[in-house]
Design a protein around this motif. Structure first.
Motif, PDB file in Angstrom:
ATOM      1  N   ILE A  18      10.104  14.467 -10.201  1.00 46.05           N
ATOM      2  CA  ILE A  18       8.679  14.227  -9.924  1.00 46.05           C
ATOM      3  C   ILE A  18       8.398  14.477  -8.446  1.00 46.05           C
ATOM      4  CG2 ILE A  18       6.903  12.431  -9.817  1.00 46.05           C
ATOM      5  CD1 ILE A  18       7.408  13.309 -12.656  1.00 46.05           C
ATOM      6  N   LEU A  19       9.261  13.946  -7.590  1.00 45.34           N
ATOM      7  CA  LEU A  19       9.032  14.097  -6.146  1.00 45.34           C
ATOM      8  C   LEU A  19       9.026  15.565  -5.727  1.00 45.34           C
ATOM      9  CD1 LEU A  19      11.110  11.091  -4.734  1.00 45.34           C
ATOM     10  CD2 LEU A  19       8.613  11.378  -4.672  1.00 45.34           C
ATOM     11  N   GLU A  20       9.781  16.376  -6.464  1.00 47.48           N
ATOM     12  CA  GLU A  20       9.803  17.809  -6.139  1.00 47.48           C
ATOM     13  C   GLU A  20       8.524  18.538  -6.541  1.00 47.48           C
ATOM     14  OE1 GLU A  20      13.391  19.372  -7.853  1.00 47.48           O
ATOM     15  OE2 GLU A  20      14.584  17.970  -6.635  1.00 47.48           O
ATOM     16  N   SER A  21       7.755  17.928  -7.425  1.00 47.39           N
ATOM     17  CA  SER A  21       6.562  18.616  -7.931  1.00 47.39           C
ATOM     18  C   SER A  21       5.284  18.231  -7.181  1.00 47.39           C
ATOM     19  CB  SER A  21       6.395  18.337  -9.432  1.00 47.39           C
ATOM     20  OG  SER A  21       6.063  16.980  -9.639  1.00 47.39           O
ATOM     21  N   VAL A  22       5.381  17.320  -6.225  1.00 46.11           N
ATOM     22  CA  VAL A  22       4.193  16.867  -5.484  1.00 46.11           C
ATOM     23  C   VAL A  22       4.512  16.792  -3.993  1.00 46.11           C
ATOM     24  CG1 VAL A  22       3.320  15.507  -7.439  1.00 46.11           C
ATOM     25  CG2 VAL A  22       4.830  14.417  -5.749  1.00 46.11           C
ATOM     26  N   ARG A  23       3.470  16.623  -3.168  1.00 48.02           N
ATOM     27  CA  ARG A  23       3.721  16.300  -1.775  1.00 48.02           C
ATOM     28  C   ARG A  23       4.120  14.830  -1.685  1.00 48.02           C
ATOM     29  NH1 ARG A  23      -1.617  19.097   0.694  1.00 48.02           N
ATOM     30  NH2 ARG A  23      -2.189  18.984  -1.500  1.00 48.02           N
ATOM     31  N   THR A  24       4.852  14.461  -0.648  1.00 46.15           N
ATOM     32  CA  THR A  24       5.364  13.096  -0.574  1.00 46.15           C
ATOM     33  C   THR A  24       4.959  12.415   0.729  1.00 46.15           C
ATOM     34  OG1 THR A  24       7.465  13.884   0.333  1.00 46.15           O
ATOM     35  CG2 THR A  24       7.356  13.582  -2.053  1.00 46.15           C
ATOM     36  N   ALA A  25       4.718  11.130   0.622  1.00 51.50           N
ATOM     37  CA  ALA A  25       4.315  10.338   1.785  1.00 51.50           C
ATOM     38  C   ALA A  25       5.152   9.070   1.844  1.00 51.50           C
ATOM     39  CB  ALA A  25       2.835   9.990   1.687  1.00 51.50           C
ATOM     40  N   ARG A  26       5.294   8.557   3.049  1.00 52.13           N
ATOM     41  CA  ARG A  26       6.109   7.353   3.215  1.00 52.13           C
ATOM     42  C   ARG A  26       5.373   6.340   4.087  1.00 52.13           C
ATOM     43  NH1 ARG A  26       9.741   6.764   7.784  1.00 52.13           N
ATOM     44  NH2 ARG A  26       8.830   7.897   9.527  1.00 52.13           N
ATOM     45  N   ILE A  27       5.754   5.097   3.910  1.00 51.59           N
ATOM     46  CA  ILE A  27       5.253   4.011   4.748  1.00 51.59           C
ATOM     47  C   ILE A  27       6.344   3.699   5.763  1.00 51.59           C
ATOM     48  CG2 ILE A  27       4.605   1.575   4.769  1.00 51.59           C
ATOM     49  CD1 ILE A  27       3.648   2.033   1.828  1.00 51.59           C
ATOM     50  N   ARG A  28       6.002   3.814   7.026  1.00 54.58           N
ATOM     51  CA  ARG A  28       7.022   3.514   8.038  1.00 54.58           C
ATOM     52  C   ARG A  28       7.407   2.048   7.969  1.00 54.58           C
ATOM     53  NH1 ARG A  28       5.799   5.631  13.975  1.00 54.58           N
ATOM     54  NH2 ARG A  28       4.169   7.113  13.416  1.00 54.58           N
ATOM     55  N   GLN A  29       8.685   1.786   8.051  1.00 52.21           N
ATOM     56  CA  GLN A  29       9.154   0.405   8.110  1.00 52.21           C
ATOM     57  C   GLN A  29      10.491   0.370   8.832  1.00 52.21           C
ATOM     58  OE1 GLN A  29      10.050  -0.296   3.562  1.00 52.21           O
ATOM     59  NE2 GLN A  29      11.537  -1.447   4.743  1.00 52.21           N
ATOM     60  N   ARG A  30      10.949  -0.821   9.125  1.00 52.50           N
ATOM     61  CA  ARG A  30      12.252  -0.962   9.758  1.00 52.50           C
ATOM     62  C   ARG A  30      13.353  -0.406   8.854  1.00 52.50           C
ATOM     63  NH1 ARG A  30      12.578  -4.258  14.577  1.00 52.50           N
ATOM     64  NH2 ARG A  30      10.597  -3.703  15.536  1.00 52.50           N
ATOM     65  N   PRO A  31      14.307   0.270   9.424  1.00 49.72           N
ATOM     66  CA  PRO A  31      15.370   0.838   8.585  1.00 49.72           C
ATOM     67  C   PRO A  31      16.317  -0.236   8.044  1.00 49.72           C
ATOM     68  CG  PRO A  31      15.841   1.220  10.916  1.00 49.72           C
ATOM     69  CD  PRO A  31      14.496   0.536  10.852  1.00 49.72           C
ATOM     70  N   GLY A  32      17.057   0.130   7.027  1.00 56.92           N
ATOM     71  CA  GLY A  32      18.131  -0.727   6.536  1.00 56.92           C
ATOM     72  C   GLY A  32      17.697  -1.808   5.585  1.00 56.92           C
ATOM     73  N   LEU A  33      16.427  -1.781   5.159  1.00 60.21           N
ATOM     74  CA  LEU A  33      15.968  -2.791   4.219  1.00 60.21           C
ATOM     75  C   LEU A  33      15.668  -2.135   2.883  1.00 60.21           C
ATOM     76  CD1 LEU A  33      13.374  -4.506   6.557  1.00 60.21           C
ATOM     77  CD2 LEU A  33      15.549  -5.488   5.840  1.00 60.21           C
ATOM     78  N   ASP A  34      15.628  -2.967   1.854  1.00 58.21           N
ATOM     79  CA  ASP A  34      15.081  -2.523   0.579  1.00 58.21           C
ATOM     80  C   ASP A  34      13.679  -1.983   0.799  1.00 58.21           C
ATOM     81  OD1 ASP A  34      17.078  -3.237  -1.236  1.00 58.21           O
ATOM     82  OD2 ASP A  34      15.594  -4.114  -2.578  1.00 58.21           O
ATOM     83  N   SER A  35      13.271  -1.004   0.003  1.00 57.97           N
ATOM     84  CA  SER A  35      11.900  -0.515   0.118  1.00 57.97           C
ATOM     85  C   SER A  35      10.948  -1.638  -0.294  1.00 57.97           C
ATOM     86  CB  SER A  35      11.703   0.709  -0.754  1.00 57.97           C
ATOM     87  OG  SER A  35      11.930   0.385  -2.101  1.00 57.97           O
ATOM     88  N   LEU A  36       9.702  -1.508   0.111  1.00 53.69           N
ATOM     89  CA  LEU A  36       8.694  -2.502  -0.237  1.00 53.69           C
ATOM     90  C   LEU A  36       8.497  -2.556  -1.740  1.00 53.69           C
ATOM     91  CD1 LEU A  36       6.122  -1.442   2.482  1.00 53.69           C
ATOM     92  CD2 LEU A  36       7.263  -3.661   2.412  1.00 53.69           C
ATOM     93  N   ASN A  37       8.051  -3.689  -2.217  1.00 53.30           N
ATOM     94  CA  ASN A  37       7.626  -3.833  -3.603  1.00 53.30           C
ATOM     95  C   ASN A  37       6.565  -2.770  -3.930  1.00 53.30           C
ATOM     96  OD1 ASN A  37       5.136  -5.031  -5.103  1.00 53.30           O
ATOM     97  ND2 ASN A  37       6.889  -6.079  -5.983  1.00 53.30           N
ATOM     98  N   VAL A  38       6.561  -2.265  -5.161  1.00 50.45           N
ATOM     99  CA  VAL A  38       5.673  -1.145  -5.510  1.00 50.45           C
ATOM    100  C   VAL A  38       4.201  -1.475  -5.312  1.00 50.45           C
ATOM    101  CG1 VAL A  38       5.696  -1.702  -7.997  1.00 50.45           C
ATOM    102  CG2 VAL A  38       5.106   0.588  -7.264  1.00 50.45           C
ATOM    103  N   SER A  39       3.794  -2.706  -5.632  1.00 50.69           N
ATOM    104  CA  SER A  39       2.370  -3.007  -5.489  1.00 50.69           C
ATOM    105  C   SER A  39       2.009  -3.174  -4.014  1.00 50.69           C
ATOM    106  CB  SER A  39       1.985  -4.245  -6.304  1.00 50.69           C
ATOM    107  OG  SER A  39       2.690  -5.370  -5.877  1.00 50.69           O
ATOM    108  N   MET A  40       2.929  -3.698  -3.225  1.00 50.17           N
ATOM    109  CA  MET A  40       2.690  -3.800  -1.784  1.00 50.17           C
ATOM    110  C   MET A  40       2.583  -2.406  -1.175  1.00 50.17           C
ATOM    111  SD  MET A  40       2.276  -5.837   0.802  1.00 50.17           S
ATOM    112  CE  MET A  40       2.707  -7.384  -0.005  1.00 50.17           C
ATOM    113  N   ALA A  41       3.502  -1.537  -1.534  1.00 51.28           N
ATOM    114  CA  ALA A  41       3.480  -0.167  -1.007  1.00 51.28           C
ATOM    115  C   ALA A  41       2.185   0.534  -1.412  1.00 51.28           C
ATOM    116  CB  ALA A  41       4.693   0.608  -1.519  1.00 51.28           C
ATOM    117  N   ALA A  42       1.786   0.357  -2.674  1.00 50.78           N
ATOM    118  CA  ALA A  42       0.549   0.993  -3.144  1.00 50.78           C
ATOM    119  C   ALA A  42      -0.655   0.440  -2.397  1.00 50.78           C
ATOM    120  CB  ALA A  42       0.388   0.766  -4.652  1.00 50.78           C
ATOM    121  N   GLY A  43      -0.668  -0.878  -2.153  1.00 50.97           N
ATOM    122  CA  GLY A  43      -1.784  -1.491  -1.437  1.00 50.97           C
ATOM    123  C   GLY A  43      -1.914  -0.931  -0.030  1.00 50.97           C
TER     124      GLY A  43
END
Lengths: 278, 278
Positions: A240-265
């Motif tokens: 899926i990621l290969e078929s679209v452009r991709t964006a990221r939320i900057r955060q401190r490295p070395g942590l689990d990614s944000l919860n999906v609803s938090m990231a979407a918000g």
């Protein structure tokens, strides 16, 4: 007397067939309800009344109130058409019906049917649109939270693949604070077919991923933008990621990614600002 | 053999006094544990190991594993000092001990003591700092989510008033994905005294409110910024909002305000960007 002016129907027997739709709603949530859903609490009840009149395939079938809550919600109950029956029960009967005590004494049974399919919904979107697309969302809290964000940031439709859980589940509606009843949505087909459809309709699709190429603040304004989010834990699959452009939320490295609803918000807030939608 | 190389202590009796600290942890969560806490799951266990060695008042006292999970977490368990006992139990015994089945078969009992009080923690913060301040947070999910955001966006400390719930509760730790164990925090005193202390230490304090004066994107960079959030539902009380500058998250009108942890996540992301912290 305010309460009697509503003329609610008193229920004394938890087995009364008139309130069968409210029985053991917690367990039945798990098994599907043929287009029926349960709305809980004052705020959601108000939104159901508005949705009922909006005529987008949502209707109330019955209301069940705890005796002590009748006066407090009378004004909202009056917003429903007179043919929607209003039942009232004392606490022991109410709890025996619902089978648990998280309902806040205010329940409505609704029906969702005759709503547009996915492609018809996409085709109906305005020239300037913001869409939240989601695949593989399995948690009803996250689902509800995604809808709450969608409503807050002016999303025109939430489009989910068929592997996502049903937003009409009681808990998702509750967590969404009723936004599931106001934001148009469709849940059908594969993520790949959804992306293809959105691309065909001129949407710039941005997949949200910790490995995304563009900071969310750098997503360019566009008449039609779709923000795409993936499964809790795994995120969007590589294909899926290969078929679209991709964006990221900057955060401190070395942590689990944000919860999906938090990231979407966070991302929807940014995209809504970029596109002057809030 | 990997599992036996760990030499865990087998528990066959749920009443074994050696694992008393793990008994009925769901119920005991509600009653306080004298500085003890429960860490659940692989990710949180790893963060507890790191916290144990960091020596900031957190230590592991014992580990309890479901038999089938031993091999999978062996590497993490080896990060703990040898004097931390490792217990192992078969599923029926494990469930009888814990009293519920949300533990994913990986539990640790920890202790938090000798940590800095609020004013000492504030005094220890670097010249360039970002603080999340919270008052009246009553929900452990929101508390955990606030810490997860704090970690993601480089917050130096989370400071709560005494009416906020305890972040060391099992569920808050779990929802924080262990961030409660890594982000320094203090929970004491009134919101007013916290604000006074932060002002005295040169923090620009921004109260988050739907009625805030400044869009979060307009918060100016500052060496020391504190973002202040309030109770679920009510938000920050008027007396507090009058004593600080206020910021708002733009959203569509006519809706309930965002959930407190969602609002904090969006605002922290923005403030962290403004201050080049992520």
């Amino acid at each position: 007397m305010a309460a009697s002016a509503l003329s609610p129907i008193r229920i004394d027997d938890p087995a009364d067939p008139r309130i069968a739709g409210f029985v053991s709603i917690k367990e039945r949530d798990l098994t599907g309800r043929q287009g029926r859903f349960i709305a809980e609490g004052t705020v959601v009840l108000r939104m159901l009344a508005a949705a009922h009149h909006a005529g987008r395939g949502l209707a109330a079938e019955a209301i069940l109130l705890l005796e002590s809550r009748v006066a407090g919600v009378e004004a909202i109950v009056r917003e429903f058409p007179a043919e929607v029956p209003v039942y009232v029960a004392a606490a022991p009967v109410f709890d025996a019906i619902a089978g648990f005590n998280m309902h806040r004494g205010v329940l409505a049974l609704g029906r969702r049917d005759g709503v547009s399919g996915r492609d018809a919904l996409i085709a109906s979107l305005p020239a300037s649109s913001l869409v939240l697309a989601a695949c593989g969302i399995s948690n009803h809290d996250n689902m509800g939270s995604l809808f709450r964000n969608a409503a807050a940031f002016g999303v025109d439709a939430v489009l989910m693949d068929e592997t996502s859980c049903d937003p009409m589940y009681r808990k998702a509606i509750r967590v969404s604070v009723g936004s599931v009843l106001t934001v148009p949505f469709a849940r059908e087909g594969s993520a790949a077919s959804l992306i293809e459809r959105l691309q065909h309709e001129g949407f710039a699709i941005w997949g949200l991923s910790p490995a995304g190429e563009t900071d969310i603040g750098g997503i360019p304004p566009a008449a039609r933008t779709a923000l795409l989010v993936g499964t809790e834990g795994e995120g969007l699959p590589p294909a899926i990621l290969e078929s679209v452009r991709t964006a990221r939320i900057r955060q401190r490295p070395g942590l689990d990614s944000l919860n999906v609803s938090m990231a979407a918000g966070i991302a929807l807030h940014q995209v809504a600002l970029i596109n002057d939608r809030i």
